[in-house]
Design a protein around this motif. Structure first.
Motif, PDB file in Angstrom:
ATOM      1  N   THR A 123      -9.251   1.857   2.339  1.00 11.88           N
ATOM      2  CA  THR A 123     -10.335   1.657   1.378  1.00 11.88           C
ATOM      3  C   THR A 123     -11.709   1.930   1.969  1.00 11.88           C
ATOM      4  O   THR A 123     -12.687   2.069   1.226  1.00 11.88           O
ATOM      5  CB  THR A 123     -10.296   0.218   0.846  1.00 11.88           C
ATOM      6  OG1 THR A 123     -10.397  -0.712   1.959  1.00 11.88           O
ATOM      7  CG2 THR A 123      -8.990  -0.056   0.115  1.00 11.88           C
ATOM      8  N   ASN A 124     -11.814   2.001   3.297  1.00 14.29           N
ATOM      9  CA  ASN A 124     -13.114   2.159   3.945  1.00 14.29           C
ATOM     10  C   ASN A 124     -13.469   3.606   4.277  1.00 14.29           C
ATOM     11  O   ASN A 124     -14.446   3.853   4.988  1.00 14.29           O
ATOM     12  CB  ASN A 124     -13.161   1.313   5.226  1.00 14.29           C
ATOM     13  CG  ASN A 124     -13.193  -0.177   4.927  1.00 14.29           C
ATOM     14  OD1 ASN A 124     -14.154  -0.688   4.371  1.00 14.29           O
ATOM     15  ND2 ASN A 124     -12.114  -0.880   5.260  1.00 14.29           N
ATOM     16  N   LEU A 125     -12.679   4.551   3.783  1.00 13.88           N
ATOM     17  CA  LEU A 125     -12.975   5.954   4.039  1.00 13.88           C
ATOM     18  C   LEU A 125     -13.814   6.550   2.907  1.00 13.88           C
ATOM     19  O   LEU A 125     -13.561   6.302   1.724  1.00 13.88           O
ATOM     20  CB  LEU A 125     -11.685   6.763   4.177  1.00 13.88           C
ATOM     21  CG  LEU A 125     -10.856   6.543   5.448  1.00 13.88           C
ATOM     22  CD1 LEU A 125      -9.621   7.437   5.415  1.00 13.88           C
ATOM     23  CD2 LEU A 125     -11.668   6.815   6.693  1.00 13.88           C
ATOM     24  N   SER A 126     -14.792   7.343   3.282  1.00 10.43           N
ATOM     25  CA  SER A 126     -15.590   8.054   2.283  1.00 10.43           C
ATOM     26  C   SER A 126     -14.782   9.238   1.749  1.00 10.43           C
ATOM     27  O   SER A 126     -13.742   9.611   2.316  1.00 10.43           O
ATOM     28  CB  SER A 126     -16.883   8.565   2.913  1.00 10.43           C
ATOM     29  OG  SER A 126     -16.599   9.584   3.879  1.00 10.43           O
ATOM     30  N   ASP A 127     -15.271   9.841   0.685  1.00  8.16           N
ATOM     31  CA  ASP A 127     -14.582  11.000   0.123  1.00  8.16           C
ATOM     32  C   ASP A 127     -14.502  12.138   1.139  1.00  8.16           C
ATOM     33  O   ASP A 127     -13.475  12.827   1.243  1.00  8.16           O
ATOM     34  CB  ASP A 127     -15.301  11.483  -1.141  1.00  8.16           C
ATOM     35  CG  ASP A 127     -15.144  10.508  -2.301  1.00  8.16           C
ATOM     36  OD1 ASP A 127     -14.231   9.660  -2.233  1.00  8.16           O
ATOM     37  OD2 ASP A 127     -15.924  10.599  -3.261  1.00  8.16           O
ATOM     38  N   TYR A 158      -5.122  12.252  -1.692  1.00  5.09           N
ATOM     39  CA  TYR A 158      -6.326  11.483  -1.358  1.00  5.09           C
ATOM     40  C   TYR A 158      -6.367  10.175  -2.143  1.00  5.09           C
ATOM     41  O   TYR A 158      -6.768   9.133  -1.611  1.00  5.09           O
ATOM     42  CB  TYR A 158      -7.584  12.300  -1.667  1.00  5.09           C
ATOM     43  CG  TYR A 158      -7.736  13.555  -0.837  1.00  5.09           C
ATOM     44  CD1 TYR A 158      -7.295  13.606   0.487  1.00  5.09           C
ATOM     45  CD2 TYR A 158      -8.318  14.697  -1.385  1.00  5.09           C
ATOM     46  CE1 TYR A 158      -7.425  14.761   1.238  1.00  5.09           C
ATOM     47  CE2 TYR A 158      -8.456  15.857  -0.636  1.00  5.09           C
ATOM     48  CZ  TYR A 158      -8.011  15.885   0.678  1.00  5.09           C
ATOM     49  OH  TYR A 158      -8.136  17.036   1.417  1.00  5.09           O
ATOM     50  N   LYS A 159      -5.951  10.204  -3.408  1.00  3.90           N
ATOM     51  CA  LYS A 159      -5.967   8.992  -4.229  1.00  3.90           C
ATOM     52  C   LYS A 159      -5.043   7.922  -3.642  1.00  3.90           C
ATOM     53  O   LYS A 159      -5.393   6.744  -3.603  1.00  3.90           O
ATOM     54  CB  LYS A 159      -5.541   9.325  -5.664  1.00  3.90           C
ATOM     55  CG  LYS A 159      -6.586  10.097  -6.454  1.00  3.90           C
ATOM     56  CD  LYS A 159      -6.102  10.392  -7.869  1.00  3.90           C
ATOM     57  CE  LYS A 159      -7.143  11.179  -8.652  1.00  3.90           C
ATOM     58  NZ  LYS A 159      -6.673  11.512 -10.024  1.00  3.90           N
ATOM     59  N   LYS A 212      -6.473   6.568  -0.353  1.00  2.00           N
ATOM     60  CA  LYS A 212      -7.600   5.686  -0.624  1.00  2.00           C
ATOM     61  C   LYS A 212      -7.136   4.259  -0.907  1.00  2.00           C
ATOM     62  O   LYS A 212      -7.843   3.293  -0.604  1.00  2.00           O
ATOM     63  CB  LYS A 212      -8.399   6.223  -1.812  1.00  2.00           C
ATOM     64  CG  LYS A 212      -9.691   5.460  -2.115  1.00  2.00           C
ATOM     65  CD  LYS A 212     -10.733   5.637  -1.013  1.00  2.00           C
ATOM     66  CE  LYS A 212     -12.063   5.014  -1.402  1.00  2.00           C
ATOM     67  NZ  LYS A 212     -13.074   5.133  -0.323  1.00  2.00           N
ATOM     68  N   GLN A 213      -5.941   4.102  -1.471  1.00  2.00           N
ATOM     69  CA  GLN A 213      -5.410   2.775  -1.756  1.00  2.00           C
ATOM     70  C   GLN A 213      -5.073   2.025  -0.479  1.00  2.00           C
ATOM     71  O   GLN A 213      -5.139   0.792  -0.429  1.00  2.00           O
ATOM     72  CB  GLN A 213      -4.167   2.892  -2.640  1.00  2.00           C
ATOM     73  CG  GLN A 213      -4.453   3.427  -4.036  1.00  2.00           C
ATOM     74  CD  GLN A 213      -3.190   3.693  -4.833  1.00  2.00           C
ATOM     75  OE1 GLN A 213      -2.079   3.365  -4.400  1.00  2.00           O
ATOM     76  NE2 GLN A 213      -3.334   4.300  -6.000  1.00  2.00           N
ATOM     77  N   LEU A 260     -11.877  11.282   3.740  1.00  2.00           N
ATOM     78  CA  LEU A 260     -10.548  11.474   3.160  1.00  2.00           C
ATOM     79  C   LEU A 260     -10.158  12.944   3.184  1.00  2.00           C
ATOM     80  O   LEU A 260      -9.031  13.297   3.545  1.00  2.00           O
ATOM     81  CB  LEU A 260     -10.511  10.949   1.724  1.00  2.00           C
ATOM     82  CG  LEU A 260     -10.267   9.461   1.513  1.00  2.00           C
ATOM     83  CD1 LEU A 260     -10.500   9.092   0.060  1.00  2.00           C
ATOM     84  CD2 LEU A 260      -8.871   9.065   1.953  1.00  2.00           C
ATOM     85  N   ASP A 282      -8.875  -1.390   9.089  1.00  2.00           N
ATOM     86  CA  ASP A 282      -7.668  -1.139   8.293  1.00  2.00           C
ATOM     87  C   ASP A 282      -6.472  -0.880   9.205  1.00  2.00           C
ATOM     88  O   ASP A 282      -5.372  -1.404   8.977  1.00  2.00           O
ATOM     89  CB  ASP A 282      -7.871   0.066   7.369  1.00  2.00           C
ATOM     90  CG  ASP A 282      -8.813  -0.232   6.206  1.00  2.00           C
ATOM     91  OD1 ASP A 282      -9.022  -1.420   5.910  1.00  2.00           O
ATOM     92  OD2 ASP A 282      -9.335   0.734   5.608  1.00  2.00           O
TER      93      ASP A 282
END
Length: 239
Positions: free
Chosen positions: A28-32, A20-21, A24-25, A35, A138
């Motif tokens: 960038t527009n996804l919520s937790d 997930y980390k 996320k890079q 993800l 994205d």
């Protein structure tokens, strides 16, 4: 999810939190929560070097995010010769075009090194595109970059000589994958793959590399290629 051994190797797979980390890079527009919806526990897999992920013409039901490693993207000609389109690396996404277009894969994907890939099902990808405008943006940026790379590739094949294309590809490899402290390309590539990338015979690439070496532009040690005169290579490549 705890780290676990892939059943086909001794490689310890990353847990979903680590995946997930990295995702996320790129997104960038996804919520937790979004993800966490991208991957299932069995989505993360290890692949050996030289393993075929899928072949052109295959109906694929999802796309792949590269957690680590390098993959080779190519098409096969009528006589079975590969034409390498590009190499992708950590943080890149592939296979999404066929998913979005609901059409067979137009390229084949093979691991250039050992790799860990995260599989994203088509239903998840399409749902996010429809419902998250930031994620759709994205994806549009990724697609536009690929289109730009394709346009450059078509232009080079049509307008540049083999000598010019080889110089440009060496510089692109350096830009995309970096160079070692001694100036050697980090991407370790065989002469056959390099010729398939340039779009010519292996013998021609070997001869041109020898010419570059004699002109003081590069140094060659086995598969390692060291760039000695980047500005002159740019001039040859017309960059």
């Amino acid at each position: 999810m705890k780290n676990e051994l892939n059943k086909h190797s001794n490689i310890v797979l990353p847990d979903l939190g680590s995946c997930y980390k990295k995702l996320k890079q790129t997104f960038t527009n996804l919520s937790d929560e979004e993800l966490k919806g991208l991957l299932r526990p069995d989505s993360v897999k290890y692949y050996k070097k030289g393993e075929l992920i899928y072949a052109e013409g295959t109906r694929i039901k999802g796309c792949y995010f590269i957690y680590s490693g390098i993959i080779k993207i190519y098409q096969t000609g009528h006589e079975g010769k590969e034409q390498i389109i590009k190499f992708d690396q950590e943080g890149d996404l592939f296979g999404f075009r066929s998913v979005i277009r609901h059409e067979p894969a137009c390229t084949s994907i093979e691991t250039h090194s050992e790799a860990i890939l995260c599989y994203i099902p088509d239903s998840v990808l399409l749902n996010l595109i429809r419902n998250n405008s930031g994620f759709a943006y994205d994806m549009m940026q990724i697609a536009c970059k690929e289109l730009g790379d394709s346009n450059r590739y078509i232009r080079d094949i049509a307008q540049k000589s083999v000598k010019e294309r080889l110089a440009e590809i060496l510089l692109l490899i350096a830009d995309d994958f970096g160079i070692e402290q001694d100036g050697s390309l980090k991407l370790n590539i065989t002469r056959e793959d390099l010729s398939n990338f340039v779009g010519t015979a292996t013998e021609t690439v070997i001869r041109l590399l020898s010419d570059y070496k004699n002109d003081g532009l590069i140094e060659v040690k086995g598969r390692k290629i060291k760039l000695l005169n980047i500005e002159k290579l740019k001039t040859i490549a017309g960059m």
